[in-house]
Scaffold this motif. Structure first.
Motif, PDB file in Angstrom:
ATOM      1  N   LEU A 125       6.494 -15.206  14.387  1.00  0.00           N
ATOM      2  CA  LEU A 125       5.110 -14.589  14.772  1.00  0.00           C
ATOM      3  C   LEU A 125       4.668 -13.535  14.007  1.00  0.00           C
ATOM      4  O   LEU A 125       3.566 -13.433  14.690  1.00  0.00           O
ATOM      5  CB  LEU A 125       6.405 -14.267  16.200  1.00  0.00           C
ATOM      6  CG  LEU A 125       6.753 -15.488  16.689  1.00  0.00           C
ATOM      7  CD1 LEU A 125       7.484 -15.379  17.848  1.00  0.00           C
ATOM      8  CD2 LEU A 125       5.544 -17.119  17.196  1.00  0.00           C
ATOM      9  N   GLU A 126       5.993 -12.606  13.874  1.00  0.00           N
ATOM     10  CA  GLU A 126       4.947 -10.976  12.930  1.00  0.00           C
ATOM     11  C   GLU A 126       4.372 -11.662  11.336  1.00  0.00           C
ATOM     12  O   GLU A 126       3.273 -10.981  11.704  1.00  0.00           O
ATOM     13  CB  GLU A 126       6.176 -10.096  12.670  1.00  0.00           C
ATOM     14  CG  GLU A 126       5.621  -8.809  12.145  1.00  0.00           C
ATOM     15  CD  GLU A 126       4.905  -8.503  13.160  1.00  0.00           C
ATOM     16  OE1 GLU A 126       3.690  -7.919  12.785  1.00  0.00           O
ATOM     17  OE2 GLU A 126       5.149  -8.000  14.344  1.00  0.00           O
ATOM     18  N   LEU A 129       0.947 -13.011  13.165  1.00  0.00           N
ATOM     19  CA  LEU A 129       0.179 -11.814  13.813  1.00  0.00           C
ATOM     20  C   LEU A 129      -0.582 -10.908  12.656  1.00  0.00           C
ATOM     21  O   LEU A 129      -1.497 -10.120  12.949  1.00  0.00           O
ATOM     22  CB  LEU A 129       1.021 -10.843  14.740  1.00  0.00           C
ATOM     23  CG  LEU A 129       1.536 -11.213  16.154  1.00  0.00           C
ATOM     24  CD1 LEU A 129       2.666 -10.594  16.958  1.00  0.00           C
ATOM     25  CD2 LEU A 129       0.655 -11.111  16.861  1.00  0.00           C
ATOM     26  N   ARG A 130       0.472 -10.582  11.375  1.00  0.00           N
ATOM     27  CA  ARG A 130      -0.205  -9.740  10.198  1.00  0.00           C
ATOM     28  C   ARG A 130      -1.897 -10.846   9.648  1.00  0.00           C
ATOM     29  O   ARG A 130      -2.117 -10.540   9.244  1.00  0.00           O
ATOM     30  CB  ARG A 130       0.755  -9.510   9.309  1.00  0.00           C
ATOM     31  CG  ARG A 130       1.649  -8.788   9.926  1.00  0.00           C
ATOM     32  CD  ARG A 130       1.577  -7.843   9.163  1.00  0.00           C
ATOM     33  NE  ARG A 130       2.913  -8.568   8.159  1.00  0.00           N
ATOM     34  CZ  ARG A 130       4.229  -8.605   8.016  1.00  0.00           C
ATOM     35  NH1 ARG A 130       4.958  -8.374   8.927  1.00  0.00           N
ATOM     36  NH2 ARG A 130       4.674  -9.943   7.657  1.00  0.00           N
ATOM     37  N   PRO A 134      -6.445 -12.804  15.768  1.00  0.00           N
ATOM     38  CA  PRO A 134      -6.029 -12.549  16.659  1.00  0.00           C
ATOM     39  C   PRO A 134      -6.662 -13.944  17.838  1.00  0.00           C
ATOM     40  O   PRO A 134      -8.047 -13.887  17.578  1.00  0.00           O
ATOM     41  CB  PRO A 134      -5.708 -11.470  17.060  1.00  0.00           C
ATOM     42  CG  PRO A 134      -7.033 -10.460  16.893  1.00  0.00           C
ATOM     43  CD  PRO A 134      -7.005 -10.827  15.691  1.00  0.00           C
ATOM     44  N   ARG A 155       5.363 -11.538  21.188  1.00  0.00           N
ATOM     45  CA  ARG A 155       4.091 -11.752  20.151  1.00  0.00           C
ATOM     46  C   ARG A 155       3.283 -13.065  19.516  1.00  0.00           C
ATOM     47  O   ARG A 155       2.017 -13.008  19.415  1.00  0.00           O
ATOM     48  CB  ARG A 155       5.456 -12.449  19.164  1.00  0.00           C
ATOM     49  CG  ARG A 155       5.856 -10.820  18.369  1.00  0.00           C
ATOM     50  CD  ARG A 155       6.701 -10.687  17.174  1.00  0.00           C
ATOM     51  NE  ARG A 155       7.182  -9.156  17.032  1.00  0.00           N
ATOM     52  CZ  ARG A 155       8.321  -9.271  16.809  1.00  0.00           C
ATOM     53  NH1 ARG A 155       9.049  -9.207  15.579  1.00  0.00           N
ATOM     54  NH2 ARG A 155       8.477  -7.559  16.307  1.00  0.00           N
ATOM     55  N   CYS A 156       4.008 -14.453  21.432  1.00  0.00           N
ATOM     56  CA  CYS A 156       3.017 -15.014  21.331  1.00  0.00           C
ATOM     57  C   CYS A 156       1.909 -15.211  22.910  1.00  0.00           C
ATOM     58  O   CYS A 156       0.339 -15.598  22.053  1.00  0.00           O
ATOM     59  CB  CYS A 156       3.911 -15.883  22.331  1.00  0.00           C
ATOM     60  SG  CYS A 156       5.054 -17.413  21.198  1.00  0.00           S
ATOM     61  N   ALA A 158       0.502 -11.965  22.772  1.00  0.00           N
ATOM     62  CA  ALA A 158      -0.701 -11.306  21.333  1.00  0.00           C
ATOM     63  C   ALA A 158      -1.811 -12.224  20.468  1.00  0.00           C
ATOM     64  O   ALA A 158      -2.746 -11.986  20.235  1.00  0.00           O
ATOM     65  CB  ALA A 158       0.718 -10.560  20.444  1.00  0.00           C
ATOM     66  N   LEU A 159      -0.851 -13.454  20.619  1.00  0.00           N
ATOM     67  CA  LEU A 159      -1.513 -14.592  19.674  1.00  0.00           C
ATOM     68  C   LEU A 159      -2.250 -15.794  20.582  1.00  0.00           C
ATOM     69  O   LEU A 159      -3.063 -16.676  20.054  1.00  0.00           O
ATOM     70  CB  LEU A 159      -0.349 -15.634  19.102  1.00  0.00           C
ATOM     71  CG  LEU A 159       0.250 -14.937  17.487  1.00  0.00           C
ATOM     72  CD1 LEU A 159       1.427 -15.781  17.477  1.00  0.00           C
ATOM     73  CD2 LEU A 159      -0.467 -14.744  16.869  1.00  0.00           C
TER      74      LEU A 159
END
Length: 220
Positions: A125-126, A129-130, A134, A155-156, A158-159
């Protein structure tokens, strides 16, 4: 008057027969995964899969992400609800489960719609995200190690795009969350995250008694 129906095997059979539109490969996954014995509890039930399909279709989801894939049932259920140009990104730690899931997806004719990334989900996930931009996803489902849920949730979320849906499975944890004597790490993590999401102004949330407890969040 509040009333909750106790779910017997006979009643669950009725629900599946009358409330779930079957698919031959989904039926096959359920049947073959049941033969794994105690591990079979990691697979979501058929009515939950149908509910997730309906949710995905209702919001016009095109891209979905999943944390914890096991033998591929939930990913296939969601993939079948997406348009032909849609896709599911799966995070799965176990390469053997990932390989088995791929075989089912190929049999269902949707292997080109599902990508599985093998490795620790937090790291996967990281990495996603990078990679801008997004907000890539419309729909997210978390069903993995419970102590990892707080990281997976952040993290989800944020996505997800605004208006996207995020579902967390096993949030009633076989009733242990309401047992004051249950103090193991997984139970405490689920309790704390449930309270946190309840107060999270970034989402609208509802804890449902579907299966083992499904926490449904809509990103504002």
């Amino acid at each position: 008057m509040h009333k909750t129906v106790a779910m017997s095997d006979r009643l669950l059979d009725y629900v599946v027969a009358n409330g779930v539109r079957g698919h031959p490969v989904l039926d096959k996954i359920r049947r073959e995964t049941a033969a794994l014995g105690d591990l079979a509890v990691m697979q979501i039930p058929a009515d939950q899969g149908a509910f997730m399909q309906l949710l995905a279709r209702s919001i016009g989801a095109r891209r979905a992400i999943e944390v914890g894939t096991f033998t591929g049932y939930s990913a296939l259920a969601v993939a079948l609800a997406l348009p032909a140009d849609g896709g599911v990104t799966c995070c799965e730690l176990n390469p053997d489960y990932a390989a088995k899931a791929r075989s089912y997806w190929a049999e269902a004719g949707v292997a080109d719609r599902i990508e599985v990334r093998v490795g620790p989900a937090a790291e996967t996930l990281e990495r996603i995200l990078r990679a801008p931009p997004p907000g890539l996803y419309d729909f997210a489902f978390i069903d993995a190690d419970k102590t990892g849920y707080p990281v997976y949730y952040e993290r989800c979320l944020a996505l997800l795009r605004p208006g996207g849906l995020l579902l967390l499975d096993n949030m009633l944890w076989s009733g242990k969350v309401a047992d004051p004597d249950a103090r193991d790490e997984s139970t405490e993590t689920i309790r704390a995250l449930t309270r946190r999401i309840h107060e999270d102004a970034r989402v609208d949330a509802c804890l449902l008694t579907v299966a083992d407890g499904l926490l449904l969040c809509r990103k504002r």
